[in-house]
Scaffold this motif. Structure first.
Motif, PDB file in Angstrom:
ATOM      1  N   TYR A  88       3.579   7.237  -5.616  1.00 42.85           N
ATOM      2  CA  TYR A  88       2.434   7.598  -4.768  1.00 42.85           C
ATOM      3  C   TYR A  88       1.382   8.443  -5.487  1.00 42.85           C
ATOM      4  O   TYR A  88       0.344   8.738  -4.900  1.00 42.85           O
ATOM      5  CB  TYR A  88       2.929   8.339  -3.522  1.00 42.85           C
ATOM      6  CG  TYR A  88       3.622   7.413  -2.546  1.00 42.85           C
ATOM      7  CD1 TYR A  88       2.897   6.562  -1.726  1.00 42.85           C
ATOM      8  CD2 TYR A  88       5.012   7.375  -2.466  1.00 42.85           C
ATOM      9  CE1 TYR A  88       3.526   5.722  -0.830  1.00 42.85           C
ATOM     10  CE2 TYR A  88       5.660   6.523  -1.580  1.00 42.85           C
ATOM     11  CZ  TYR A  88       4.904   5.701  -0.763  1.00 42.85           C
ATOM     12  OH  TYR A  88       5.535   4.848   0.115  1.00 42.85           O
ATOM     13  N   THR A  89       1.623   8.824  -6.715  1.00 39.13           N
ATOM     14  CA  THR A  89       0.616   9.572  -7.474  1.00 39.13           C
ATOM     15  C   THR A  89      -0.345   8.586  -8.130  1.00 39.13           C
ATOM     16  O   THR A  89       0.091   7.664  -8.827  1.00 39.13           O
ATOM     17  CB  THR A  89       1.279  10.445  -8.554  1.00 39.13           C
ATOM     18  OG1 THR A  89       2.226  11.317  -7.923  1.00 39.13           O
ATOM     19  CG2 THR A  89       0.233  11.274  -9.291  1.00 39.13           C
ATOM     20  N   GLU A  90      -1.637   8.761  -7.883  1.00 42.44           N
ATOM     21  CA  GLU A  90      -2.622   7.831  -8.424  1.00 42.44           C
ATOM     22  C   GLU A  90      -2.721   7.966  -9.935  1.00 42.44           C
ATOM     23  O   GLU A  90      -2.610   9.052 -10.502  1.00 42.44           O
ATOM     24  CB  GLU A  90      -4.003   8.100  -7.792  1.00 42.44           C
ATOM     25  CG  GLU A  90      -4.049   7.788  -6.301  1.00 42.44           C
ATOM     26  CD  GLU A  90      -5.444   7.984  -5.731  1.00 42.44           C
ATOM     27  OE1 GLU A  90      -6.358   8.333  -6.514  1.00 42.44           O
ATOM     28  OE2 GLU A  90      -5.619   7.787  -4.519  1.00 42.44           O
ATOM     29  N   GLN A 138       0.554   3.513 -11.950  1.00 47.01           N
ATOM     30  CA  GLN A 138       0.972   3.079 -10.619  1.00 47.01           C
ATOM     31  C   GLN A 138       1.248   1.577 -10.550  1.00 47.01           C
ATOM     32  O   GLN A 138       2.201   1.135  -9.891  1.00 47.01           O
ATOM     33  CB  GLN A 138      -0.112   3.450  -9.594  1.00 47.01           C
ATOM     34  CG  GLN A 138       0.458   3.983  -8.310  1.00 47.01           C
ATOM     35  CD  GLN A 138      -0.621   4.496  -7.375  1.00 47.01           C
ATOM     36  OE1 GLN A 138      -1.813   4.328  -7.621  1.00 47.01           O
ATOM     37  NE2 GLN A 138      -0.221   5.137  -6.306  1.00 47.01           N
ATOM     38  N   THR A 139       0.450   0.782 -11.248  1.00 47.14           N
ATOM     39  CA  THR A 139       0.640  -0.674 -11.239  1.00 47.14           C
ATOM     40  C   THR A 139       2.016  -1.053 -11.789  1.00 47.14           C
ATOM     41  O   THR A 139       2.739  -1.880 -11.218  1.00 47.14           O
ATOM     42  CB  THR A 139      -0.454  -1.355 -12.079  1.00 47.14           C
ATOM     43  OG1 THR A 139      -1.727  -0.954 -11.588  1.00 47.14           O
ATOM     44  CG2 THR A 139      -0.332  -2.867 -11.992  1.00 47.14           C
TER      45      THR A 139
END
Length: 396
Positions: free
Chosen positions: A81-83, A87-88
């Motif tokens: 959930y951390t941008e 993240q991908t």
């Protein structure tokens, strides 16, 4: 005289065991529904109590395991959930992990399954391979979304021009098939460990299959196809070792539990048994099954089968129509043109649905029967212990 008395005692003991076994096997829902359900619930409660007591005995290991799982979960949740650019990759790994665990569990259920094997290949993996095969030929590409798929596979907007081959479809379903195969190999371990533990401790485990296995070991010859096949499997595994296990794991074999018991009883090393089983089930058997399903449901084979069905005198066209409608509805669904009503209204889909429900119902019933009979065996063993204690007190 002593030998004759010993033989008569053995014969009487065998008769008692056979009678007790017949009483247990009568515990089925269509014969004794109420007592079968009652024993099933009691066995469930007993198993829960045993598991809880084992967890309390190993509470240090359990707490350590829960602590490690908590740290890993918190770390993964934070990364998920951390941008950021990561993240991908994290989302991709999460999807693949859940997808792999799903098929691994289905594979374990297929060869283990609480005393009865759940046929997850026919219920889940085979339909999935068929769906991907039909989609590949209809879309002209295997470039549809990576697993896990949505409710149904949708063709890419740009229609592919690549040549669809059996090998390209096999590579598309390789992850699912391999994880399912690994699960089936893991599911074969309980018979091995049960027989190995019984041999090391010198006591018989509470399992009917192992009792039959020990009776078979005492026999030099057997009458009937199934007993002879069991003896042949036992002899081949004992003689050939790794290559014998590999051969029996590489083909669909309902007697493979016997191979696991044989390896455990004769103290075959764990990695010899598990390595041969894993190679046979994942590298050989799974690829044979996958290749067969893909070839049967390839485009030209399906068209030939439809034409053969249509050529049946009198009833051919009426039989061909629902199959043709079903395939057309599936093609529209793949192209996202929507045809849910057509699929649901097809009697072929209705028959498939009912077959699936009946299969699941039979699996649930077999689990209930197995657990009820296990509890009945517990009661019989308790009665035998009481009788032995009474005899000892009388002799004193």
């Amino acid at each position: 005289m002593a030998v004759a008395k010993g033989k008569s005692r053995d014969a009487a003991a065998r008769k008692r065991r056979q009678k007790a076994k017949e009483e247990r096997l009568s515990l089925v829902l269509y014969r004794r529904p109420f007592i079968t359900l009652h024993y099933f619930l009691l066995e469930t409660v007993t198993n829960l109590k045993e598991w809880m007591s084992k967890l309390r005995e190993r509470r240090g290991t359990v707490l350590l395991f829960l602590g490690v799982c908590s740290v890993v979960s918190i770390t993964f949740y934070t990364a998920y959930y951390t941008e950021g650019a990561h993240q991908t990759h994290v989302h991709y790994l999460a999807k693949r992990f859940h997808w792999s665990v799903y098929w691994l569990i289905l594979g374990i259920m297929s060869s283990c399954g609480l005393g009865t094997g759940v046929h997850t290949f026919l219920l889940y993996l085979c339909p999935h391979i068929i769906n991907v095969t039909l989609a590949a030929y209809e879309c002209g590409s295997t470039d549809f979304p990576e697993p896990p798929y949505p409710e149904h596979v949708i063709c890419p907007q740009i229609v592919g021009t690549e040549s669809i081959t059996v090998w390209s479809i096999m590579s598309k379903v390789r992850l699912e098939a391999c994880m399912w195969g690994i699960g089936t190999a893991i599911g074969e371990l309980p018979p091995y460990f049960m027989a190995r533990a019984a041999r090391l401790s010198g006591t018989d485990p509470e399992d009917e299959d192992y009792e039959e296995f020990e009776d078979m070991l005492e026999q030099d010859s057997a009458q009937g196809c199934v007993p002879r096949a069991k003896l042949w499997v036992k002899d081949m595994v004992q003689r050939l070792g790794f290559f014998g296990i590999l051969a029996f794991a590489s083909i669909p074999n309902p007697l493979f539990d016997l191979a696991g018991m044989t390896c455990g009883h004769y103290m075959v090393p764990f990695w010899t048994f598990f390595g041969a089983t894993l190679i046979g089930k994942v590298c050989v058997k799974m690829h044979i099954q996958k290749l067969f399903v893909i070839m049967v449901f390839s485009k030209h084979i399906v068209e030939q089968l439809l034409s053969l069905i249509g050529s049946v005198p009198r009833i051919g066209p009426s039989l061909q129509k629902p199959f043709h409608q079903y395939l057309e509805a599936q093609k529209k669904k793949l192209r996202n043109e929507g045809s849910t009503e057509a699929v649901n209204g097809n009697w072929l889909q209705w028959v498939f649905g009912w077959v699936l429900l009946v299969t699941i119902f039979l699996i649930v019933c077999s689990i209930i029967h197995s657990m009820a009979q296990t509890y009945a065996k517990r009661l019989q063993q308790q009665m035998q212990l009481k009788e032995k204690k009474k005899k000892k007190t009388k002799t004193k």
